[in-house]
Write an enzyme that holds these catalytic residues in place. Structure first.
Site, PDB file in Angstrom:
ATOM      1  N   MET A 172      -3.937   9.461   5.105  1.00 36.35           N
ATOM      2  CA  MET A 172      -4.188   8.492   4.028  1.00 36.35           C
ATOM      3  C   MET A 172      -5.669   8.322   3.684  1.00 36.35           C
ATOM      4  O   MET A 172      -6.072   7.262   3.212  1.00 36.35           O
ATOM      5  CB  MET A 172      -3.587   7.135   4.422  1.00 36.35           C
ATOM      6  CG  MET A 172      -2.084   7.170   4.646  1.00 36.35           C
ATOM      7  SD  MET A 172      -1.182   7.727   3.197  1.00 36.35           S
ATOM      8  CE  MET A 172      -1.321   6.278   2.174  1.00 36.35           C
ATOM      9  N   HIS A 186       2.381  15.601  -0.820  1.00 35.17           N
ATOM     10  CA  HIS A 186       2.233  14.495  -1.777  1.00 35.17           C
ATOM     11  C   HIS A 186       3.630  14.055  -2.215  1.00 35.17           C
ATOM     12  O   HIS A 186       4.388  14.876  -2.761  1.00 35.17           O
ATOM     13  CB  HIS A 186       1.412  15.001  -2.973  1.00 35.17           C
ATOM     14  CG  HIS A 186       1.239  13.985  -4.054  1.00 35.17           C
ATOM     15  ND1 HIS A 186       0.453  12.873  -3.892  1.00 35.17           N
ATOM     16  CD2 HIS A 186       1.758  13.905  -5.309  1.00 35.17           C
ATOM     17  CE1 HIS A 186       0.487  12.156  -5.001  1.00 35.17           C
ATOM     18  NE2 HIS A 186       1.270  12.752  -5.875  1.00 35.17           N
TER      19      HIS A 186
END
Ligand code: GRF
Length: 234
Positions: free
Chosen positions: A121, A140
């Protein structure tokens, strides 16, 4: 004296086969949380679905990431690397942050060939990314176009939907009211969520889906996608 042309070609084939058998890929996996995609890779390797691939290092930017426990359980080297806040990043992106410099050193130390961001992240500076052309990949949880760029994506049934990038893309897809979303494994480029696609899979959004239920179904698809993508990138 050398043998006949036939014997030489047999010999070359044997050498080539041995070279292929010896070819290995040292994978580094970057995580920030649950690590279910890391687990999918561990399982695939244990089930011999990824011959030659070894997870040589797992790095987490969070000490409490459950993925760390998954790595430890399978005796995979794992390192907690605290990450600098974004405000501490160099403004130009021309130089790496201290955290990135440490990560670079670790990746070299563990002789990592391919780096997979699987639920990682944090955003990298261009300086960090440019060190690993086609060697840094990211999962993703939304659909990206083939070359990674552009603002629209055409789904397999011909529907044009927006491209969702950045944070909370599962929520973005729900809020946009699209019928289909999915996941994309792509090469990382300096632009966020915009690199060339390795492989991709669609996931239908069902009536009553919440962000959690949809993300869970996307993850189920990702567990196969990441294994397929590593095979393609090898
Ligand atoms: C995945 O959905 C991935 O696409 C996104 O974060 C999630 C990580 O899941 N970037 P996990 O930590 O592998 O379970």
């Amino acid at each position: 004296m050398s043998g006949s042309a036939g014997e030489q070609s047999d010999w070359k084939n044997i050498v080539r086969t041995e070279e292929m058998a010896r070819k290995t890929l040292r994978l580094g996996v970057l995580i920030s949380g649950d690590g279910s995609n890391l687990q999918a890779l561990i399982d695939a390797i244990e089930q011999r679905e990824l011959p030659g691939v070894e997870i040589a290092l797992v790095v987490s930017n969070r000490a409490d990431a459950y993925g760390i426990q998954r790595a430890l359980k399978h005796r995979i080297p794992v390192i907690y690397l605290p990450w600098q806040k974004r405000s501490a990043l160099p403004s130009t992106g021309k130089s790496m942050s201290t955290s990135e410099a440490k990560l670079t050193a670790l990746l070299h130390l563990f002789q990592i060939d391919l780096i997979a961001c699987a639920g990682w992240m944090r955003i990298f500076t261009p300086a960090f990314v440019s060190q690993f052309p086609r060697r840094l990949i990211n999962l993703h949880p939304a659909l990206l176009p083939d070359d990674g760029i552009g603002d629209t994506f055409t789904t397999s049934d011909g529907t044009v939907i927006p491209v969702f990038r950045g944070l909370h893309v599962v929520r973005q897809a729900l809020e946009a009211g699209v019928k289909v979303t999915g996941s994309t494994l792509h090469y990382v480029t300096p632009e966020v969520d915009a690199g060339p696609v390795i492989c991709r899979a669609e996931v239908a959004i069902e009536p009553g889906d919440t962000e959690e239920s949809l993300h869970e179904r996307i993850k189920q698809v990702e567990h196969k996608l990441i294994v397929k993508g590593i095979r393609i990138s090898f």
